[in-house]
Design an enzyme around this catalytic site. Structure first.
Site, PDB file in Angstrom:
ATOM      1  N   TYR A  87     -23.672  21.292  20.397  1.00  0.00           N
ATOM      2  CA  TYR A  87     -24.668  20.251  20.141  1.00  0.00           C
ATOM      3  C   TYR A  87     -25.660  20.707  19.077  1.00  0.00           C
ATOM      4  O   TYR A  87     -25.947  19.988  18.111  1.00  0.00           O
ATOM      5  CB  TYR A  87     -25.387  19.910  21.444  1.00  0.00           C
ATOM      6  CG  TYR A  87     -26.515  18.922  21.317  1.00  0.00           C
ATOM      7  CD1 TYR A  87     -26.253  17.567  21.150  1.00  0.00           C
ATOM      8  CD2 TYR A  87     -27.846  19.330  21.360  1.00  0.00           C
ATOM      9  CE1 TYR A  87     -27.285  16.636  21.032  1.00  0.00           C
ATOM     10  CE2 TYR A  87     -28.888  18.425  21.250  1.00  0.00           C
ATOM     11  CZ  TYR A  87     -28.599  17.076  21.086  1.00  0.00           C
ATOM     12  OH  TYR A  87     -29.624  16.172  20.964  1.00  0.00           O
TER      13      TYR A  87
ATOM     14  N   ILE B 151     -36.558  14.463  25.459  1.00  0.00           N
ATOM     15  CA  ILE B 151     -36.968  13.089  25.730  1.00  0.00           C
ATOM     16  C   ILE B 151     -36.429  12.669  27.100  1.00  0.00           C
ATOM     17  O   ILE B 151     -35.237  12.820  27.378  1.00  0.00           O
ATOM     18  CB  ILE B 151     -36.430  12.130  24.649  1.00  0.00           C
ATOM     19  CG1 ILE B 151     -36.879  12.586  23.249  1.00  0.00           C
ATOM     20  CG2 ILE B 151     -36.866  10.707  24.942  1.00  0.00           C
ATOM     21  CD1 ILE B 151     -38.365  12.587  23.024  1.00  0.00           C
TER      22      ILE B 151
END
Length: 249
Positions: free
Chosen positions: A151, A184
């Site tokens: 990622y 987030i």
């Protein structure tokens, strides 16, 4: 600050949940006509209902962004449905965590090649409108990561490609920028799951953010609207960090 996107046409690739959802709704609430794709039909249906309840112009369609043919077909149909294109937001991620074949391949196909292919497909329409591309990267791109190696590395590639494409597209008056969100939190997201099932990790991350909390999708969406607006008309090739100071700690 209020943005006015009346008459603007926006595609959010990977926008049924979290940051993508907030970006899609943000543009629609600012007056844009928006098309959103994602793999999950149920989440798309929920987004479409929410938009319809607010009287917003929002078109949804299922699409596996890692599938080249499916992505190109969706984008071509969406551009036709919208009658052109002013803003492309690449927001999809496979969240490749494991340092293995599956983690790398999914990250390459969705996060990287999904971004590259979407840009290539939409460039003719964006050149015509003098539009803009916004690529969603991550602060994981800014440092080494043993927890999510694929990622992080692929998001770094997305940020680097954002600059390269910006230079190539400047003669065509197409701006290309990116956003690197920090951690987030939203219902059903990875940090919501961590809070419930891995509280030690969640607390370590929360304590490492100077403001003492995780961010919200809307705080990223506001920056996306800014980058697409005329207020950012002299910005291109930039990836803005939106993380409450997380990378500073």
């Amino acid at each position: 600050m209020t943005f006015d996107f009346q008459g603007r046409r926006v595609i959010v690739a990977g926008g049924s949940k979290g940051i993508g959802r907030a970006i899609a709704l943000g543009f629609a609430r600012a007056g844009a006509t928006v098309s959103v794709c994602a793999r999950g039909q149920a989440s798309l249906d929920a987004l479409a209902k929410e938009a319809a309840d607010e009287g917003l112009a929002l078109h949804v369609a299922p699409c596996d962004i890692g599938d080249k043919t499916a992505l190109e077909t969706y984008l071509q149909n969406a551009i036709s449905e919208l009658g052109g294109l002013d803003v492309l937001v690449n927001c999809a991620s496979a969240f490749g965590r494991e340092d293995n074949e599956e983690g790398w391949l999914s990250s390459v196909e969705v996060d990287l090649m999904g971004t590259v292919r979407a840009g290539h497909t939409c460039l003719p329409a964006l050149k015509e409108s003098g539009g803009t591309i916004i690529n969603i990267a991550s602060i994981a791109a800014l440092h080494a990561s043993t927890r999510t190696a694929p990622y992080a590395a692929i998001k770094a590639a997305v940020a680097h490609y954002t600059g390269s494409l910006a230079v190539a597209m400047a003669p065509h008056k197409v701006r290309v920028n990116g956003i690197a969100p920090g951690s987030i939190e939203f219902p059903g997201g990875v940090w919501d799951q961590a809070r419930q099932h891995n509280p030690e990790l969640y607390e370590n991350i929360r304590k490492g953010i100077p403001f003492g909390r995780l961010g919200t999708p809307e705080e990223v969406a506001d920056v996306a609207l800014f980058l697409a607006s005329d207020m950012a008309r002299w910005m291109t090739g930039q990836t803005l960090v939106v993380d409450g100071g997380q990378v500073l700690s």
